[in-house]
Motif scaffolding. Structure first.
Motif, PDB file in Angstrom:
ATOM      1  N   UNK A 248       0.854  -1.183   0.000  1.00  0.00           N
ATOM      2  CA  UNK A 248       0.000   0.000   0.000  1.00  0.00           C
ATOM      3  C   UNK A 248       0.893   1.237   0.000  1.00  0.00           C
ATOM      4  N   UNK A 249       0.551   2.191  -0.853  1.00  0.00           N
ATOM      5  CA  UNK A 249       1.294   3.453  -0.932  1.00  0.00           C
ATOM      6  C   UNK A 249       0.554   4.480  -0.092  1.00  0.00           C
ATOM      7  N   UNK A 250       1.284   5.104   0.821  1.00  0.00           N
ATOM      8  CA  UNK A 250       0.702   6.128   1.679  1.00  0.00           C
ATOM      9  C   UNK A 250       1.397   7.451   1.361  1.00  0.00           C
ATOM     10  N   UNK A 251       0.632   8.402   0.812  1.00  0.00           N
ATOM     11  CA  UNK A 251       1.169   9.722   0.479  1.00  0.00           C
ATOM     12  C   UNK A 251       0.665  10.719   1.513  1.00  0.00           C
ATOM     13  N   UNK A 252       1.596  11.414   2.142  1.00  0.00           N
ATOM     14  CA  UNK A 252       1.245  12.403   3.146  1.00  0.00           C
ATOM     15  C   UNK A 252       1.169  13.776   2.489  1.00  0.00           C
ATOM     16  N   UNK A 253       0.185  14.565   2.899  1.00  0.00           N
ATOM     17  CA  UNK A 253      -0.024  15.899   2.345  1.00  0.00           C
ATOM     18  C   UNK A 253       0.872  16.880   3.091  1.00  0.00           C
ATOM     19  N   UNK A 254       2.180  16.814   2.763  1.00  0.00           N
ATOM     20  CA  UNK A 254       3.172  17.648   3.425  1.00  0.00           C
ATOM     21  C   UNK A 254       4.100  18.256   2.389  1.00  0.00           C
ATOM     22  N   UNK A 255       4.814  19.277   2.808  1.00  0.00           N
ATOM     23  CA  UNK A 255       5.890  19.829   1.996  1.00  0.00           C
ATOM     24  C   UNK A 255       7.164  19.723   2.808  1.00  0.00           C
ATOM     25  N   UNK A 256       8.194  19.112   2.315  1.00  0.00           N
ATOM     26  CA  UNK A 256       8.272  18.382   1.048  1.00  0.00           C
ATOM     27  C   UNK A 256       7.410  17.118   1.114  1.00  0.00           C
ATOM     28  N   UNK A 257       6.982  16.625  -0.061  1.00  0.00           N
ATOM     29  CA  UNK A 257       6.117  15.444  -0.101  1.00  0.00           C
ATOM     30  C   UNK A 257       6.790  14.234   0.554  1.00  0.00           C
TER      31      UNK A 257
END
Length: 113
Positions: free
Chosen positions: A73-82
């Motif tokens: 499972x790919x978990x992308x966090x809504x942050x900068x930097x990504x």
């Protein structure tokens, strides 16, 4: 011919799971990725730094295939930097156990010859 004889139809291999095993073993890095994840290394950059000879492009292809199969499972966090992390799914845990059994079988075969 005896009427009590049972006729068997041709048994076919399970198409999707056989293709998954073939694809995963065909990717020489998938097993390494599973090992990295088992050791708590779940970010792509850290994976590349931890596995000698692994490039970012090859890792991304490998991770994409594993996500498509439902193993990871790919978990992308809504942050900068990504920030992106990967984890093994419950289905992936079952699949990896099967791969572990295949490895044990290979060890037995190697020990015989």
């Amino acid at each position: 011919m005896n009427t009590n004889e049972k006729k068997f139809s041709r048994k076919l291999s399970p198409a999707k799971s056989a293709r998954m095993v073939e694809t995963i073993y065909g990717c020489k890095w998938s097993l390494t990725v599973y090992q990295l994840l088992a050791n708590g290394i779940n970010r792509p950059g850290e994976m590349v730094r931890s596995a000698e000879g692994l490039s970012t492009k090859v890792l991304n292809d490998c991770l994409k295939r594993n996500v498509e199969f439902g193993i990871l499972e790919r978990i992308a966090y809504n942050e900068l930097p990504p920030r992106v992390e990967y984890k093994v799914t419950p289905f992936g845990m079952k699949f990896i156990r099967i791969l572990d059994e295949l490895e044990k079988l290979q060890d037995e075969i190697d020990a015989e010859y």
